[in-house]
Design a protein around this motif. Structure first.
Motif, PDB file in Angstrom:
ATOM      1  N   ASN A 181       0.721  -1.099   0.043  1.00  0.00           N
ATOM      2  CA  ASN A 181       0.022  -0.027  -0.020  1.00  0.00           C
ATOM      3  C   ASN A 181       0.976   1.210   0.138  1.00  0.00           C
ATOM      4  O   ASN A 181       2.100   1.209  -0.119  1.00  0.00           O
ATOM      5  CB  ASN A 181      -0.869  -0.033   1.271  1.00  0.00           C
ATOM      6  CG  ASN A 181      -0.285  -0.248   2.385  1.00  0.00           C
ATOM      7  OD1 ASN A 181       0.532   0.776   2.962  1.00  0.00           O
ATOM      8  ND2 ASN A 181      -0.492  -1.492   3.456  1.00  0.00           N
ATOM      9  N   GLY A 182       0.131   2.608   0.052  1.00  0.00           N
ATOM     10  CA  GLY A 182       1.005   3.509  -0.384  1.00  0.00           C
ATOM     11  C   GLY A 182       1.641   4.082   1.226  1.00  0.00           C
ATOM     12  O   GLY A 182       2.966   4.553   1.006  1.00  0.00           O
TER      13      GLY A 182
ATOM     14  N   LEU B  85       5.772   4.590   1.755  1.00  0.00           N
ATOM     15  CA  LEU B  85       6.229   5.828   2.516  1.00  0.00           C
ATOM     16  C   LEU B  85       7.335   5.148   3.712  1.00  0.00           C
ATOM     17  O   LEU B  85       8.311   5.827   3.732  1.00  0.00           O
ATOM     18  CB  LEU B  85       5.207   6.580   3.060  1.00  0.00           C
ATOM     19  CG  LEU B  85       4.591   7.471   2.332  1.00  0.00           C
ATOM     20  CD1 LEU B  85       3.311   7.825   2.863  1.00  0.00           C
ATOM     21  CD2 LEU B  85       5.480   8.799   2.001  1.00  0.00           C
TER      22      LEU B  85
ATOM     23  N   PHE C 121      -2.760  13.567   3.836  1.00  0.00           N
ATOM     24  CA  PHE C 121      -3.267  12.495   4.688  1.00  0.00           C
ATOM     25  C   PHE C 121      -2.135  11.916   5.522  1.00  0.00           C
ATOM     26  O   PHE C 121      -1.014  12.082   5.387  1.00  0.00           O
ATOM     27  CB  PHE C 121      -3.190  11.035   3.508  1.00  0.00           C
ATOM     28  CG  PHE C 121      -3.944   9.807   4.279  1.00  0.00           C
ATOM     29  CD1 PHE C 121      -5.145   9.895   4.937  1.00  0.00           C
ATOM     30  CD2 PHE C 121      -3.166   8.781   4.230  1.00  0.00           C
ATOM     31  CE1 PHE C 121      -5.441   8.678   5.473  1.00  0.00           C
ATOM     32  CE2 PHE C 121      -3.668   7.595   4.721  1.00  0.00           C
ATOM     33  CZ  PHE C 121      -4.830   7.554   5.452  1.00  0.00           C
TER      34      PHE C 121
ATOM     35  N   ALA D 111      -0.298   9.513   6.651  1.00  0.00           N
ATOM     36  CA  ALA D 111       0.521   8.801   6.346  1.00  0.00           C
ATOM     37  C   ALA D 111       1.727   9.442   5.970  1.00  0.00           C
ATOM     38  O   ALA D 111       2.994   9.079   6.056  1.00  0.00           O
ATOM     39  CB  ALA D 111       0.159   7.744   5.203  1.00  0.00           C
ATOM     40  N   SER D 112       1.658  10.946   5.233  1.00  0.00           N
ATOM     41  CA  SER D 112       3.076  11.238   4.648  1.00  0.00           C
ATOM     42  C   SER D 112       3.842  11.781   5.773  1.00  0.00           C
ATOM     43  O   SER D 112       4.893  11.852   5.669  1.00  0.00           O
ATOM     44  CB  SER D 112       2.491  12.644   4.033  1.00  0.00           C
ATOM     45  OG  SER D 112       1.346  12.370   3.050  1.00  0.00           O
TER      46      SER D 112
ATOM     47  N   VAL E 219       4.002  17.080  -1.203  1.00  0.00           N
ATOM     48  CA  VAL E 219       2.844  16.242  -1.571  1.00  0.00           C
ATOM     49  C   VAL E 219       2.222  16.977  -2.760  1.00  0.00           C
ATOM     50  O   VAL E 219       1.942  18.037  -2.845  1.00  0.00           O
ATOM     51  CB  VAL E 219       2.006  16.128  -0.320  1.00  0.00           C
ATOM     52  CG1 VAL E 219       0.471  14.984  -0.909  1.00  0.00           C
ATOM     53  CG2 VAL E 219       2.464  15.545   1.040  1.00  0.00           C
TER      54      VAL E 219
ATOM     55  N   ASP F 170       5.372  12.718  -2.208  1.00  0.00           N
ATOM     56  CA  ASP F 170       4.310  11.855  -2.162  1.00  0.00           C
ATOM     57  C   ASP F 170       3.405  12.120  -3.451  1.00  0.00           C
ATOM     58  O   ASP F 170       2.312  13.349  -3.208  1.00  0.00           O
ATOM     59  CB  ASP F 170       3.576  12.251  -0.696  1.00  0.00           C
ATOM     60  CG  ASP F 170       2.321  11.389  -0.437  1.00  0.00           C
ATOM     61  OD1 ASP F 170       1.637  10.903  -1.457  1.00  0.00           O
ATOM     62  OD2 ASP F 170       1.881  11.226   0.700  1.00  0.00           O
TER      63      ASP F 170
ATOM     64  N   CYS G 284       0.804  10.421  -4.452  1.00  0.00           N
ATOM     65  CA  CYS G 284      -0.538   9.458  -4.374  1.00  0.00           C
ATOM     66  C   CYS G 284      -1.625  10.036  -5.141  1.00  0.00           C
ATOM     67  O   CYS G 284      -2.381   9.282  -5.699  1.00  0.00           O
ATOM     68  CB  CYS G 284      -0.824   9.342  -2.723  1.00  0.00           C
ATOM     69  SG  CYS G 284       0.140   7.915  -1.923  1.00  0.00           S
ATOM     70  N   HIS G 285      -1.907  11.529  -5.173  1.00  0.00           N
ATOM     71  CA  HIS G 285      -2.825  11.870  -5.859  1.00  0.00           C
ATOM     72  C   HIS G 285      -2.581  12.340  -7.399  1.00  0.00           C
ATOM     73  O   HIS G 285      -3.441  12.863  -8.141  1.00  0.00           O
ATOM     74  CB  HIS G 285      -3.097  13.535  -5.170  1.00  0.00           C
ATOM     75  CG  HIS G 285      -3.644  13.412  -3.576  1.00  0.00           C
ATOM     76  ND1 HIS G 285      -4.015  14.350  -3.140  1.00  0.00           N
ATOM     77  CD2 HIS G 285      -3.928  12.218  -2.961  1.00  0.00           C
ATOM     78  CE1 HIS G 285      -4.320  13.862  -2.008  1.00  0.00           C
ATOM     79  NE2 HIS G 285      -4.288  12.434  -1.796  1.00  0.00           N
TER      80      HIS G 285
ATOM     81  N   SER H 163      -0.366   5.469  -4.387  1.00  0.00           N
ATOM     82  CA  SER H 163      -1.165   4.687  -3.734  1.00  0.00           C
ATOM     83  C   SER H 163      -1.952   3.892  -4.762  1.00  0.00           C
ATOM     84  O   SER H 163      -2.641   4.683  -5.721  1.00  0.00           O
ATOM     85  CB  SER H 163      -1.762   5.143  -2.566  1.00  0.00           C
ATOM     86  OG  SER H 163      -3.007   4.590  -2.133  1.00  0.00           O
TER      87      SER H 163
ATOM     88  N   HIS I 255      -5.309   2.612  -3.649  1.00  0.00           N
ATOM     89  CA  HIS I 255      -6.506   2.536  -3.091  1.00  0.00           C
ATOM     90  C   HIS I 255      -7.592   2.774  -3.813  1.00  0.00           C
ATOM     91  O   HIS I 255      -7.245   3.776  -5.022  1.00  0.00           O
ATOM     92  CB  HIS I 255      -6.336   3.369  -1.694  1.00  0.00           C
ATOM     93  CG  HIS I 255      -7.203   3.465  -0.880  1.00  0.00           C
ATOM     94  ND1 HIS I 255      -8.658   4.106  -1.177  1.00  0.00           N
ATOM     95  CD2 HIS I 255      -7.715   2.735   0.272  1.00  0.00           C
ATOM     96  CE1 HIS I 255      -9.620   3.909  -0.355  1.00  0.00           C
ATOM     97  NE2 HIS I 255      -9.159   3.180   0.452  1.00  0.00           N
TER      98      HIS I 255
ATOM     99  N   LYS J 182      -8.050   6.296  -5.213  1.00  0.00           N
ATOM    100  CA  LYS J 182      -7.046   6.843  -6.085  1.00  0.00           C
ATOM    101  C   LYS J 182      -7.031   6.669  -7.500  1.00  0.00           C
ATOM    102  O   LYS J 182      -8.045   5.827  -7.975  1.00  0.00           O
ATOM    103  CB  LYS J 182      -5.530   6.518  -5.672  1.00  0.00           C
ATOM    104  CG  LYS J 182      -5.285   6.505  -4.264  1.00  0.00           C
ATOM    105  CD  LYS J 182      -5.125   7.760  -3.519  1.00  0.00           C
ATOM    106  CE  LYS J 182      -5.509   8.018  -2.253  1.00  0.00           C
ATOM    107  NZ  LYS J 182      -4.272   7.683  -1.343  1.00  0.00           N
TER     108      LYS J 182
ATOM    109  N   GLY K 200      -2.705  -1.335  -2.569  1.00  0.00           N
ATOM    110  CA  GLY K 200      -1.342  -1.370  -3.443  1.00  0.00           C
ATOM    111  C   GLY K 200      -0.479  -0.051  -3.348  1.00  0.00           C
ATOM    112  O   GLY K 200      -1.116   1.039  -2.962  1.00  0.00           O
TER     113      GLY K 200
ATOM    114  N   TYR L 249      -8.014  18.311   3.803  1.00  0.00           N
ATOM    115  CA  TYR L 249      -7.965  17.302   5.047  1.00  0.00           C
ATOM    116  C   TYR L 249      -8.008  18.141   6.121  1.00  0.00           C
ATOM    117  O   TYR L 249      -7.656  19.340   6.444  1.00  0.00           O
ATOM    118  CB  TYR L 249      -6.516  16.622   5.076  1.00  0.00           C
ATOM    119  CG  TYR L 249      -6.310  15.588   3.905  1.00  0.00           C
ATOM    120  CD1 TYR L 249      -6.670  14.467   4.081  1.00  0.00           C
ATOM    121  CD2 TYR L 249      -5.481  15.847   3.007  1.00  0.00           C
ATOM    122  CE1 TYR L 249      -6.578  13.336   3.317  1.00  0.00           C
ATOM    123  CE2 TYR L 249      -5.229  14.917   1.861  1.00  0.00           C
ATOM    124  CZ  TYR L 249      -5.890  13.823   1.831  1.00  0.00           C
ATOM    125  OH  TYR L 249      -5.678  12.828   1.024  1.00  0.00           O
TER     126      TYR L 249
HETATM  127  C1  LIG Z   1      -3.719   7.577   0.090  1.00  0.00           C
HETATM  128  C2  LIG Z   1      -2.629   8.227   0.516  1.00  0.00           C
HETATM  129  C3  LIG Z   1      -1.389   7.945   1.264  1.00  0.00           C
HETATM  130  C4  LIG Z   1      -1.612   6.460   1.621  1.00  0.00           C
HETATM  131  O1  LIG Z   1      -1.885   5.448   0.817  1.00  0.00           O
HETATM  132  P1  LIG Z   1      -2.603   4.012   1.294  1.00  0.00           P
HETATM  133  O2  LIG Z   1      -2.269   3.258  -0.064  1.00  0.00           O
HETATM  134  O3  LIG Z   1      -3.846   4.079   1.622  1.00  0.00           O
HETATM  135  O4  LIG Z   1      -1.592   3.385   2.322  1.00  0.00           O
HETATM  136  C5  LIG Z   1      -0.433   8.583   1.569  1.00  0.00           C
HETATM  137  N1  LIG Z   1      -0.549  10.078   1.131  1.00  0.00           N
HETATM  138  C6  LIG Z   1      -1.393  10.539   0.210  1.00  0.00           C
HETATM  139  C7  LIG Z   1      -1.425  11.765   0.047  1.00  0.00           C
HETATM  140  C8  LIG Z   1      -2.545   9.670   0.175  1.00  0.00           C
HETATM  141  O5  LIG Z   1      -3.464  10.162  -0.377  1.00  0.00           O
END
Ligand SMILES: *Cc1c(COP(=O)(O)O)cnc(C)c1O
Length: 396
Positions: A57-58, A62, A84, A86-87, A133, A159, A161-162, A190, A192, A195, A202, A339
C-alpha cells in the motif's frame, strides 16, 4: 435524480479488469509471480522513472522510503499539514520528528517559503529531508525544492499518491511528470480505490537511484538477499563445499513483508492501461466545474484548471461549508473534506502542535470541500451537483 449515492471519488472496475484477476488466480502464482514485475516496468515507464517497486500500500511505500533513506530517531523532516496522515507518519515509524510547514493559499501545496524559513531558523544539518505532496493532483515544483534541498543537504520524498500522470513545467519549459525521479530521491503512489489506479490495496515507489532501488527491494522482503555476489557469510559456512547451495539466502537487514500480490498487480497493471483516459476525463470534469463557478462570488478560491493537474480532487473554498456539506449529503452527494490539518490531530498535538501554528492551512481547512471527481461521474450527475450548489448559495 435516482437514489444512487454520488461519492467524491470512486474506482472503475471493468470486465477486462475482472478477467485479468481471474486469470491470475488460475495461474501458478498468487504472489511473487510475473505480474508484479510487469506492473513495475509499465508503471516506471508511465511516470518516466528508471525503477519502480510495487508494495502492499502507499503507507508501506512511504515507510520503505524513510527506511531506505536511513531516517534515525530524532531526525527532523518537513512536510505539509494538508495531507493524509501517512505522509507524516512514515517519519515517526523511524523515530524521526515531523515539522510541519504551511501551505500556499493559492495552490494548497507546501509553501516553499515556509520551508525556507524553517531551514533558516536552525543551524544547517538540523533537518534531513522534505516530503512535499502533489496534493489534489497538482504537481509540486520539485525543481525549486531540489535547489533548496541541495543548499541544505536534504533528501526529498515526493508523495505523488494524488498525481499519477500529473506534471509541472520546469524552468526550461519541459514537462516533469510526478514521480519521474528527476528531482526527488524517491516518489510514492497508492492504488487504494479512491486513487486514479485501483488495485484494492497497493502502492509503488519510483526512483532513478540504483542503490536506493536495491535497498527498497531488500526491505520489501524481510531484508533478505538472494545473490551469490552479495553474501556476507562465507561459502564454507553456507554449504559443505565451497559453493553457496541453491537454497541459500541471507537476512542482512531488518526488513518487512510489504509485498503486493500478483492478482493485485494484474489489476493495477490493467487499470494503468486506462490511466490516460481517466486523467482526460478528470480534466474535463474540472473544466466543467470551473466554468459553472467562474463568476460566482460565493467562491473564496478554487483549484481551477491548471496545466498538468491530475485532479485526484476538485476542491472549492466556500462560506457555510458545513451547511453545504450537510445539504449535499441530504441529496445523497457525499462530498468530502481534505484534509483536517495533520498537525492538529490528537497524536501530533502530543508533540506540542496547537491551533494557530499553521494559519494558512487552518484557514483553508475551515472552508474547503472536495466535490465529486472520478472518471465514471456522468455529465448528468455532475450537472446535478452543480445545480444543487448554485441553489444552495442563491438564497445566501
Ligand atoms: C492515500 C494516500 C496515502 C496512503 O496510501 P495507502 O495506500 O492508503 O496506504 C499517502 N499519502 C497520500 C497523500 C494519500 O492520499
Amino acid at each position: 435524480m435516482s437514489n444512487k449515492i454520488i461519492p467524491y471519488g470512486k474506482q472503475d472496475i471493468t470486465e477486462s479488469d475482472i478477467q485479468v484477476v481471474v486469470e491470475t488466480l488460475k495461474s501458478d502464482y498468487l504472489t511473487q509471480g510475473p505480474r508484479i514485475k510487469e506492473f513495475e516496468d509499465n508503471f516506471a515507464k508511465y511516470v518516466g522513472a528508471k525503477y519502480a517497486v510495487a508494495v502492499a500500500n502507499g503507507t508501506a511505500a512511504l515507510h520503505l522510503c524513510t527506511l531506505a533513506l536511513g531516517v534515525q530517531p530524532g531526525d527532523k523532516v518537513i512536510t505539509t499539514p494538508i495531507t493524509f496522515a501517512a505522509s507524516a507518519n512514515c517519519v515517526k515509524y523511524c523515530g524521526g520528528e515531523v515539522i510541519f510547514g504551511d501551505i500556499d493559499s493559492d495552490t494548497y501545496l507546501l509553501d516553499i517559503a515556509s520551508v525556507r524559513r524553517l531551514l533558516e531558523e536552525s543551524p544547517k544539518g538540523t533537518y534531513k529531508g522534505i516530503i512535499p505532496v502533489d496534493f489534489a493532483g497538482r504537481a509540486v515544483n520539485l525543481e525549486d525544492f531540489k535547489k533548496l534541498a541541495q543548499e541544505y543537504n536534504l533528501w526529498i520524498i515526493e508523495d505523488a499518491c494524488h498525481a499519477p500522470g500529473g506534471f509541472f513545467i520546469d524552468a526550461n519549459g519541459k514537462r516533469q511528470l510526478c514521480g519521474n525521479g528527476e528531482y526527488a530521491d524517491l516518489a510514492i503512489f497508492s492504488f487504494h480505490p479512491v486513487k486514479h489506479i485501483a488495485s484494492g490495496e497497493g502502492g509503488m515507489v519510483t526512483t532513478n537511484d540504483e542503490s536506493l532501488y536495491k535497498k527498497l527491494l531488500q526491505l520489501r522482503t524481510h531484508g533478505i538477499v538472494k545473490d551469490n555476489n552479495l553474501y556476507q557469510n562465507s561459502s564454507a559456512f553456507a554449504g559443505e563445499s565451497n559453493e553457496y547451495p541453491l537454497w541459500y539466502m541471507e537476512m542482512q537487514t531488518l526488513g518487512y513483508n510489504y509485498r503486493i500480490t500478483d492478482f493485485q498487480a494484474a489489476l493495477g497493471n490493467n487499470q494503468l492501461k486506462r490511466a490516460d483516459i481517466g486523467l482526460e476525463k478528470r480534466r474535463t470534469i474540472a473544466s466543467v466545474y470551473q466554468k459553472a463557478f467562474a463568476d460566482k462570488t460565493f467562491l473564496r478560491g478554487q483549484s481551477g484548471v491548471v496545466e498538468g493537474h491530475a485532479y485526484h480532487l476538485y476542491i472549492i473554498e466556500v462560506p457555510n461549508r458545513k451547511e453545504l456539506y450537510d445539504y449535499l449529503r441530504s441529496h445523497k452527494i457525499f462530498a468530502q473534506i481534505h484534509y483536517i490539518p495533520c498537525h492538529l490531530m490528537p497524536y501530533y498535538r502530543n508533540f506540542g502542535w496547537k491551533e494557530g501554528d499553521r494559519e494558512k492551512s487552518e484557514q483553508y481547512y475551515k472552508q474547503c470541500i472536495s466535490l465529486p471527481m472520478y472518471p465514471t461521474l456522468t455529465d448528468q450527475e455532475q450537472a446535478y451537483v452543480i445545480e444543487l450548489i448554485l441553489k444552495f448559495y442563491a438564497t445566501r
